[in-house]
Motif scaffolding. Structure first.
Motif, PDB file in Angstrom:
ATOM      1  N   TYR A 473     -32.457  -1.787   2.962  1.00  0.00           N
ATOM      2  CA  TYR A 473     -31.053  -1.404   2.880  1.00  0.00           C
ATOM      3  C   TYR A 473     -30.295  -2.392   2.010  1.00  0.00           C
ATOM      4  O   TYR A 473     -30.398  -3.606   2.164  1.00  0.00           O
ATOM      5  CB  TYR A 473     -30.442  -1.358   4.287  1.00  0.00           C
ATOM      6  CG  TYR A 473     -28.972  -1.032   4.283  1.00  0.00           C
ATOM      7  CD1 TYR A 473     -28.520   0.252   3.972  1.00  0.00           C
ATOM      8  CD2 TYR A 473     -28.026  -2.021   4.568  1.00  0.00           C
ATOM      9  CE1 TYR A 473     -27.174   0.551   3.951  1.00  0.00           C
ATOM     10  CE2 TYR A 473     -26.677  -1.727   4.552  1.00  0.00           C
ATOM     11  CZ  TYR A 473     -26.250  -0.448   4.250  1.00  0.00           C
ATOM     12  OH  TYR A 473     -24.901  -0.157   4.235  1.00  0.00           O
ATOM     13  N   GLU A 543     -35.950   7.096  12.149  1.00  0.00           N
ATOM     14  CA  GLU A 543     -35.726   5.921  11.298  1.00  0.00           C
ATOM     15  C   GLU A 543     -36.181   6.199   9.861  1.00  0.00           C
ATOM     16  O   GLU A 543     -35.536   5.778   8.906  1.00  0.00           O
ATOM     17  CB  GLU A 543     -36.468   4.696  11.875  1.00  0.00           C
ATOM     18  CG  GLU A 543     -35.878   4.152  13.155  1.00  0.00           C
ATOM     19  CD  GLU A 543     -34.441   3.690  12.972  1.00  0.00           C
ATOM     20  OE1 GLU A 543     -34.175   2.944  12.004  1.00  0.00           O
ATOM     21  OE2 GLU A 543     -33.584   4.093  13.778  1.00  0.00           O
ATOM     22  N   LYS A 546     -33.498   8.169   7.985  1.00  0.00           N
ATOM     23  CA  LYS A 546     -32.339   7.398   7.506  1.00  0.00           C
ATOM     24  C   LYS A 546     -32.595   6.913   6.079  1.00  0.00           C
ATOM     25  O   LYS A 546     -31.697   6.920   5.229  1.00  0.00           O
ATOM     26  CB  LYS A 546     -32.095   6.187   8.416  1.00  0.00           C
ATOM     27  CG  LYS A 546     -31.478   6.514   9.762  1.00  0.00           C
ATOM     28  CD  LYS A 546     -31.247   5.228  10.538  1.00  0.00           C
ATOM     29  CE  LYS A 546     -30.803   5.501  11.963  1.00  0.00           C
ATOM     30  NZ  LYS A 546     -30.689   4.237  12.745  1.00  0.00           N
ATOM     31  N   ASP A 549     -32.661  10.059   3.661  1.00  0.00           N
ATOM     32  CA  ASP A 549     -31.348  10.688   3.479  1.00  0.00           C
ATOM     33  C   ASP A 549     -30.368   9.799   2.730  1.00  0.00           C
ATOM     34  O   ASP A 549     -29.325  10.285   2.254  1.00  0.00           O
ATOM     35  CB  ASP A 549     -30.756  11.063   4.851  1.00  0.00           C
ATOM     36  CG  ASP A 549     -31.527  12.182   5.531  1.00  0.00           C
ATOM     37  OD1 ASP A 549     -32.281  12.878   4.830  1.00  0.00           O
ATOM     38  OD2 ASP A 549     -31.386  12.341   6.759  1.00  0.00           O
ATOM     39  N   ASN A 550     -30.702   8.516   2.615  1.00  0.00           N
ATOM     40  CA  ASN A 550     -29.767   7.592   1.973  1.00  0.00           C
ATOM     41  C   ASN A 550     -30.438   6.779   0.857  1.00  0.00           C
ATOM     42  O   ASN A 550     -30.082   5.624   0.624  1.00  0.00           O
ATOM     43  CB  ASN A 550     -29.170   6.640   3.024  1.00  0.00           C
ATOM     44  CG  ASN A 550     -28.306   7.378   4.021  1.00  0.00           C
ATOM     45  OD1 ASN A 550     -27.174   7.747   3.732  1.00  0.00           O
ATOM     46  ND2 ASN A 550     -28.870   7.616   5.209  1.00  0.00           N
TER      47      ASN A 550
END
Length: 768
Positions: A473, A543, A546, A549-550
């Motif tokens: 991230y 998880e 996430k 999708d991003n």
């Protein structure tokens, strides 16, 4: 300037005239194979000029210890080497006491090689004058039997032209061979035994470290004017070699011929203690059949292959020769009989690239084998990866990944990573995505979903776990990023957010999630077994999602294109057309530092994503990206021209598509990259097939239906190809003014041709 000495011919490669400077190139081009073994086109007789000896056995390799200047954690311990195996073709020839050696002869005339692709044999002929004044005519014919795939056959014929001659043939098998590309000059083979018995001679050898046990055996017979003689050979042996000698007086214009049956039996297929007995038996079987009948059987076996795999092109002999050469070499390399085997980038034609399996198999070769064989052959290629799943998990663990994350190797023989360039081994991780895509592609084309619950879902879960852990991230971007990678364009290393890598990572997670849901709904027992084995929970999948999708995708608002990677526009954007041609290929003229800072693209990268995921983008988007990236592409990978040819055809730029097609189909024949002496580019040859079938033919699977959108270059009068789509064999014939589709075998089917849904059957062809 590309080489142009191969004569245009629809069914053969033909070389005329003896030129020592092109011997190594021809040794590659005229190579033969039968899926189980292969042989470069080395001379049977002695040759003191530059040559690259190469005999190869499928699946036999040596783990050559990695050689690097600075060891890094995670490096593979070895680089797999496709081994140069014991020499089975050798036949020393003496004429009146002098060795026949083309490098030493005072003249060589009427020299000709032919590789007959239609029937699967190789022949060389010439007239030579030796220093002792003897003039002889020589014809040597050989092939590797498809019907008895542990045997090769040679007929070596010598005709004295200017008087009687004493001819001595000494056929041998030799285990004292080396690899040209050894890292440490290690000894790869241990020869344990040599011997002769009557007209049989053999060498027993075993690979160091890996312990592949091989018996290389031969039998020989002497013929005079076509009739078998009763000659008894003189036998001899050394620690590495066993040989027989036949001496015969031959009148002028009479012909002496040495027929040699030889080959390998290995511990992959026989017990070690039975190898010599197995060698004698299989060679004995070939001798019983005889050279001529075995050659007739070879022609019939190749006719059966060509019946399905052939692509015809009318009005363009060079294009026709090119596609048949590619199809021929693919079938010489892999026939799908053994799930332990795979398709090496050089096949049986050279030692470069070491391991037998790259991502090339899934990205380029699978479509060819799916469409020209049956589903089982393609399934074997996927099974190969399933059988290596535990090794892929181990490979990921060595790099710090956990929980069953799987990183398939860049290069492998047995599932272990054995490639030791850090920018490839650690960073070219997009190969993981190609394996998942191959599962999707297989199911889409064959309609066989059973592979997913039986094997494929476990592979997909391991790959999805890898992508989840490999992404991180970014608070700055509020997105997930993938840092420190090398995309398909290997002229950029250690870059961030390669668009293709990020896109295929997201796709893999999404696709895996959908397959989990499908297996749960329709294959309950398999679902329970897999979830328990993988210890997968819904929370873990959430998880993953996430990340998917991003995911971050670099994009240029200025150019309206996805960026190959974050820093692509920081480069000095000089197009390939503005480069000095003398600097090409850049990989042979520039330092690596200069290449890495340049905008030049080795092969399709962003466009590879547009090829795989074509339905995700409009043709306008493809056109914009093609126009942006292709001008920076130097096509210095064999895998590059085919993808660009397909996409140029989609965009109806037929001149460009044809140019790329000719380059991919004749990459080795014309030696575009100046490296054919090292071996052929086998895996990219499947891309040549794709250039016609998917490019010009426009073949896709859309909405669970076969779809065709044929186009034809103006240089061609017509072309045709066949595909086996879900056990129905279709023949597609494209002319300048029409397309005809017919069922040659199997059930009637519905397909889409140029946007129209049509019914086609064996009784009813369709014309569009």
């Amino acid at each position: 300037m590309n080489q142009d000495y191969i004569k245009p011919s629809e069914w053969s490669l033909i070389e005329e005239g003896f030129e020592p400077g092109r011997v190594k190139s021809s040794e590659s081009l005229f190579s033969i194979g039968n899926g189980a073994m292969g042989q470069r086109a080395n001379f049977e007789e002695q040759y003191s000029g530059p040559t690259f000896q190469g005999s190869y056995i499928a699946g036999v390799y040596y783990p050559d210890k990695t050689r690097v200047g600075w060891w890094k954690n995670g490096y593979p311990e070895y680089f797999a080497k496709v081994l140069n195996a014991p020499n089975w073709i050798g036949i020393d020839v003496e004429i009146n006491g002098e060795a026949l050696d083309l490098q030493q002869c005072t003249s060589v005339k009427d020299y000709r090689r032919e590789l007959n692709m239609k029937e699967g044999w190789y022949q060389r002929s010439f007239k030579a004058t030796l220093k002792n004044g003897a003039e002889v005519s020589v014809t040597a014919t050989r092939f590797l039997s498809i019907d008895i795939d542990e045997v090769g056959a040679i007929k070596f014929e010598v005709t004295p032209l200017n008087g009687e001659a004493e001819i001595k043939f000494t056929p041998y098998v030799d285990g004292g061979i080396t690899n040209e590309d050894s890292n440490w000059d290690d000894k790869f083979w241990d020869v344990s035994e040599t011997g002769t018995q009557g007209d049989y001679a053999y060498v027993r050898s075993k690979t160091m470290k890996t312990g592949f046990d091989v018996c290389t055996g031969m039998r020989a017979a002497l013929l005079l004017d076509g009739k078998l003689t009763e000659a008894t050979p003189a036998a001899s042996k050394t620690d590495f070699k066993a040989q027989l000698s036949y001496t015969v007086k031959v009148a002028a214009n009479s012909t002496a011929a040495l027929v040699k049956m030889a080959g390998y039996v290995t511990s992959m297929n026989h017990k070690s203690e039975d190898l010599r007995k197995a060698s004698e038996a299989v060679i004995g079987k070939a001798v019983e059949i005889g050279f001529d009948e075995l050659k007739n059987m070879q022609a019939k076996s190749w006719a059966a292959i060509w019946e399905m795999a052939d692509i015809t092109i009318e009005g363009d002999v060079k294009a026709q020769q090119g596609i048949r050469f590619n199809i021929f070499q693919l079938n010489q390399t892999y026939l799908g009989k053994d799930a332990r085997l795979n398709i090496g980038p050089k096949g049986f034609t050279g030692e470069k690239y070491g391991g037998s399996t790259y991502w090339d198999t899934e990205a380029y070769c699978l479509p060819f084998y799916m469409a020209t064989k049956d589903a089982q052959v393609a399934r074997n290629l996927l099974k190969y990866r399933y059988n290596h799943l535990e090794k892929a998990i181990e490979n990921a663990e060595k790099l710090g990944f956990t929980n069953g994350a799987a990183l398939y190797p860049m290069v492998t023989m047995n599932g272990e990573e054995c490639h030791n360039e850090w920018e490839i081994t650690f960073e070219e991780i997009h190969r993981n995505g190609a394996i998942a895509f191959a599962i999707f592609n297989y199911v889409r084309f064959t309609g066989d979903y059973s592979y997913v619950p039986e094997m494929g879902l476990e592979v997909l879960i391991g790959i999805a776990r890898f992508w989840h852990q490999r992404a991180n991230y970014s608070a700055q971007k509020d997105k997930y990023v993938i840092l420190g990678v090398t995309g398909p364009n290997e002229y950029e290393n250690n870059i961030n957010n390669n668009w293709y890598t990020n896109y295929i990572a997201k796709w893999c997670i999404d696709y895996t999630n959908k397959q989990i849901e499908k297996v749960k709904a329709e294959y309950g027992a398999d679902y329970t077994r897999i979830m328990e084995k993988a210890k997968l929970t819904e929370a873990e999948v959430a998880e993953w999602m996430k990340v998917a999708d991003n995911m971050y995708f670099p994009y240029s608002d200025e150019h309206g294109v996805y960026l190959q990677q974050d820093g692509f526009l920081d480069k000095e954007m000089i197009k390939v057309a503005d480069l000095d041609p003398k600097q090409r290929p850049i990989n042979q003229h520039w330092s690596w530092d200069r290449i890495l800072r340049s905008p030049y693209i080795k092969q399709a990268d962003t466009l590879q994503g547009f090829y795989f995921f074509e339905e995700d983008f409009s043709r306008e988007e493809l056109e914009k990206h093609f126009d942006f990236y292709e001008p920076f592409t130097v096509h210095e990978s064999s895998l590059s021209p085919c993808v660009h040819s397909i996409q140029a055809a989609v965009l109806n730029r037929m001149d460009q598509a044809y140019t790329f097609y000719l380059r991919t189909s004749r990459l080795d024949l014309d030696d575009y990259n100046k490296e054919v002496h090292e071996g052929l580019h086998i895996t990219s040859m499947a891309g040549t097939w794709m250039s016609i079938v998917e490019g010009f033919g426009g073949m896709r699977v859309k909405n669970d239906m076969l779809s065709l959108e044929p186009r034809i270059p103006e240089q061609w009068k017509g072309y045709s190809f066949k595909v086996n789509f879900r056990d129905t064999i279709l023949k597609v014939e494209v002319k300048q003014d029409e397309t005809v589709v017919k069922v040659e075998k199997g059930a009637a089917m519905t397909l889409n041709v140029n946007g129209k849904v049509l019914e086609v059957s064996s009784e009813k062809a369709v014309t569009a």
